[in-house]
Scaffold this motif. Sequence first.
Motif, PDB file in Angstrom:
ATOM      1  N   TRP A   1      31.982  53.733  38.808  1.00  0.00           N
ATOM      2  CA  TRP A   1      33.204  53.000  38.466  1.00  0.00           C
ATOM      3  C   TRP A   1      32.990  51.941  37.391  1.00  0.00           C
ATOM      4  O   TRP A   1      33.937  51.280  36.985  1.00  0.00           O
ATOM      5  N   CYS A   2      31.766  51.749  36.916  1.00  0.00           N
ATOM      6  CA  CYS A   2      31.494  50.702  35.925  1.00  0.00           C
ATOM      7  C   CYS A   2      30.774  51.292  34.716  1.00  0.00           C
ATOM      8  O   CYS A   2      29.580  51.046  34.508  1.00  0.00           O
TER       9      CYS A   2
ATOM     10  N   ILE B   1      30.000  46.352  44.195  1.00  0.00           N
ATOM     11  CA  ILE B   1      31.060  46.233  43.193  1.00  0.00           C
ATOM     12  C   ILE B   1      32.030  45.131  43.556  1.00  0.00           C
ATOM     13  O   ILE B   1      32.495  44.372  42.688  1.00  0.00           O
ATOM     14  N   ARG B   2      32.361  44.986  44.834  1.00  0.00           N
ATOM     15  CA  ARG B   2      33.310  43.953  45.248  1.00  0.00           C
ATOM     16  C   ARG B   2      32.735  42.549  45.105  1.00  0.00           C
ATOM     17  O   ARG B   2      33.488  41.576  45.094  1.00  0.00           O
TER      18      ARG B   2
ATOM     19  N   GLN C   1      33.551  42.255  40.988  1.00  0.00           N
ATOM     20  CA  GLN C   1      34.872  42.446  40.401  1.00  0.00           C
ATOM     21  C   GLN C   1      35.926  42.472  41.493  1.00  0.00           C
ATOM     22  O   GLN C   1      35.626  42.803  42.645  1.00  0.00           O
TER      23      GLN C   1
ATOM     24  N   VAL D   1      38.304  44.601  42.552  1.00  0.00           N
ATOM     25  CA  VAL D   1      38.643  46.003  42.323  1.00  0.00           C
ATOM     26  C   VAL D   1      40.039  46.343  42.817  1.00  0.00           C
ATOM     27  O   VAL D   1      40.653  47.309  42.341  1.00  0.00           O
TER      28      VAL D   1
ATOM     29  N   TYR E   1      41.166  46.530  36.532  1.00  0.00           N
ATOM     30  CA  TYR E   1      40.303  45.925  35.519  1.00  0.00           C
ATOM     31  C   TYR E   1      40.806  46.329  34.154  1.00  0.00           C
ATOM     32  O   TYR E   1      41.590  47.237  33.976  1.00  0.00           O
TER      33      TYR E   1
ATOM     34  N   GLY F   1      41.916  40.174  39.298  1.00  0.00           N
ATOM     35  CA  GLY F   1      41.561  41.437  38.677  1.00  0.00           C
ATOM     36  C   GLY F   1      41.801  41.503  37.189  1.00  0.00           C
ATOM     37  O   GLY F   1      41.555  42.525  36.580  1.00  0.00           O
TER      38      GLY F   1
ATOM     39  N   LYS G   1      40.175  50.979  40.284  1.00  0.00           N
ATOM     40  CA  LYS G   1      38.875  51.354  40.826  1.00  0.00           C
ATOM     41  C   LYS G   1      39.098  51.717  42.290  1.00  0.00           C
ATOM     42  O   LYS G   1      39.464  50.892  43.097  1.00  0.00           O
TER      43      LYS G   1
END
Length: 968
Positions: free
Chosen positions: A39-40, A117-118, A121, A123, A127, A143, A160
């Motif tokens: 996802w990144c 990830i959380r 970001q 999510v 984003y 976000g 995401k």
Amino acid sequence: MLTFKPLSGAAKSDRLVPLAYLLQVDDVHILLDCGSPDWCPEFDDGLNVSAHWETYCQSLKEAAPTIDLVLLSHGDLAHSGLYPYAYARWGLKAPAYSTLPVQAMARIAATEESESIRDEQDVDAGYQSDQPQDGEDKVEDSGERVDESGPSSAVQRKAKYVATPSEVQEAFDSINTLRYSQPTHLQGKCQGVTITPFNAGHTLGGTIWKIRSPSAGTIMYAVNMNHMRERHLDGTVLMRQGGGIAPGVFEPLARPDLLITDAARADVLSSRRKDRDASLIDTITAALSSRSSLLLPCDASTRVLELLVLLDQHWSFARLKYPICLLSRSGREMLTFVRSMMEWLGGTVSKEDVGEEVTSGGRDGGKRGKKRKKDNDEDDDVIGAFALRFKHLEFFLNPQALQQTYSSKDPKLILAVPASLSHGPSRSLFADFASIPDNVVLLTSRGEEGTLSRVLFDRWNNAQRAEDKWDKGKIGSNVMMDGSLSIELRSKVALQGTELEIFLQRERAAKEKQTAEQAAMARNRQMLEADEDDSDDSESDSDSEDEAEDVERALGDDAGDDDANGMQVDKPPPEVKAPRRRRQKGSSLDGDGQDTNKDWSRSLTLGMDLDAADEGGTRQLLSFDIYLKGNVSKTTSFFKSAGGKEGAQRFRMFPYVEKRRKVDEYGEVLDVGMWVRRGKILEEDSNEDAREEKEKEEEAKRAPREPPSKFVSRIVEVQLACRLLFVDLEGLNDGRATKTIIPQVNPRKMIIVHGSPSATEALIDSCSNIRAMTKDVFAPSVGESVQIGQNTSSFSISLSDDLLASMKMSRFEDNEVGYVTGRIAITASSTVPILQPLSNAPTSPSTTTSTSTSSPSPMPLRTLPDRPRPIGSLPTLRLPHSTMIGELKLTALKSRLASIGIQSELVGEGVLICGTKGGGGLSLGESLGESVAVRKVGRGRVELEGGVSDVYFRVRKEIYGLHALVAA
């Protein structure tokens, strides 16, 4: 009919992950794998990776409610990462199946990704895909990135699809786990479908799915296999030494009707495992000896086990003292799961190693034994703890904890997640690690398209000579990196100073607003309850007045009539109304208006306002302690008003209530006690639920509150000065293995997925050059549907009762088959034609009639006269036509012959010698006579060669027993 549609990971595509395919078998919709992408991604080269992922997610979201079955093959993110989100948010509630290790490893990988990830970001809010400029700090609020130096540019927000940790746990708890070679007969809409998992290698619990359908035959889904034995896993069960239909192929998986397999490495020639391990170990030893450190990006659950076993064996053999640091939130949990699943492991890690460790531990006496016991982790008491102890391994949750323990100058080997370097500890460490000379970055996988790991791999591969590239079967050399690389780092930081004060002010304002709203809601609720009480009192007063009027009307009593003693009873004037008084539940009022708090079952309070005009509204209340019902006679009033005047009040005496049995509208007697008891039980259950919820709320309140924070992203310019090396440790088949295994499996039809354009064409060309290989090979692209069996015509027909009674059925596997001959008749009452036996048709030895829809009467047809039969000859009888259904498996025949005492031996391809004496090493009784040979000469053809003997007939009988004999 079969329909296959790739949602992602199709053939002839540059984006090989994630894997997700829709397979429709008749009316059953099956989802094969449900992987998630990275996802990144990096924002480079205009790959438009995010658009590809968005298309995949939308397709899966639309199909999720219609899916009837989910099968997961591997426990990494590429195969199972998106399942928790689809289960929690998109309605993917269909029954899901996997092996126990796949469930555990996928849960760990998804949890690691979600938390990592959380923490960087927001999510849930989305984003921006626009890249910030160098030197600018961007703050993600809800976000969205906000440029602190000025207004932000146009925002393009992409979602995401990352589940929360609680959603991950709930989703994987719903998965049904199976053992290898355990057939499962599904129920419900999937009735008739049988699924069986087999070992695929590559990952712990990796699965080849065999799907058996009565209408579609056998379907085999085999992706990401590894036939080589590794340190912690055995190779795939698909390749097994032995004879049979296809030597070297596991018999239950040979000759499927449809094979779905991948071509990811069909054009790759892998180097020898010995050379790969030697290159990895030599690089690590040389770097640590020169007081440098190494960064090895790895995954969180699957392939990291092979690295840990390899490194632990080398550390123990070389007696190295350098630390092995694993940066992962779920590292300890992962090893705990693996230690409890020793029966799924293979290679050099097995139960025998456990026994050796325990024995050696028993021999160690005194201080050495105590030291060994002290070095064990707290969970070493589980099965397999000694085999996977990893004495040299240390766990760290984040890079800050690692820096507090070891300085940047201390030599160490760091294993950090994830392997793609797109987020998490591995990315943040790389920013500081790559700028130090003599440090080494070790890559063990190429990574996904568009990630930092793929960018580094491309740099290393382009720096190699043409004959030393990774797909040429050679081990490349490490390269010295130079230049600079811009990467974006995201993090969550605590609020300070003015930002913290503003946040606290907003929080206080929000609390005050919430408190005011709750207070307003409480007032509204109280007003509604008060209005409801008033309406109840008015209804009760009107009911009592109506009842009094009914009594007076029944007695013929009017205002001003005489009572029983001839006295005139005055009635209050109509304009004088008795004031209504609200009566509280459980209390009664006495004559002075005071609450007597008498414990009566039910009481009625009446108040009258007599001579209100003269006495200024003086009120006298009369109360009765019991509720009286029914008609009563008139009586003289003996109550005095406050003014001394006699008032008229009728009261009731000697009540009688007829007790009737309570029944419902159907006449059944109602058991009130039962409902009371059930109500108490429900009340207790609700109290327990409320108590549990209250306890959870208290625990949440007691939990330490996370300080106010914000999401910050910044661009870092990394000056590259480290060394870079790629060693292929993905544990997958290369082109030679793939092109050897598939022809031996010899499927009737094949679908190729998960392959680049060059790899797909290489596999198709290899299969087309084999004469015995199927020519029905499909390679659909993303979103393209492939239908197999669409040319088959199906018709609906009903069998008559007479035909069913005359049929002779033979059992074959789970079905019963029979041969029918009849004529089709169409009735006016049904649209479905009926098949009737031929005996019901009118026949004649001399003539045959035919009826036409255009002719009103039948027309006779002339036939040839019967030929004269010689005197004394028997009439000729037509032998019934018979059909044998089934496919002979020589291994199954060998087992059946062994059960009846006939020994047999496979001596060649498709040849079974039964009743062999002497030379074959088999000894049989003298009564069996000569031997016979069973040979498969083609599809559906079996030859039985040998002399007429007892063995011949017994073997032929067993061959017939393996088939279903259907006679016309």
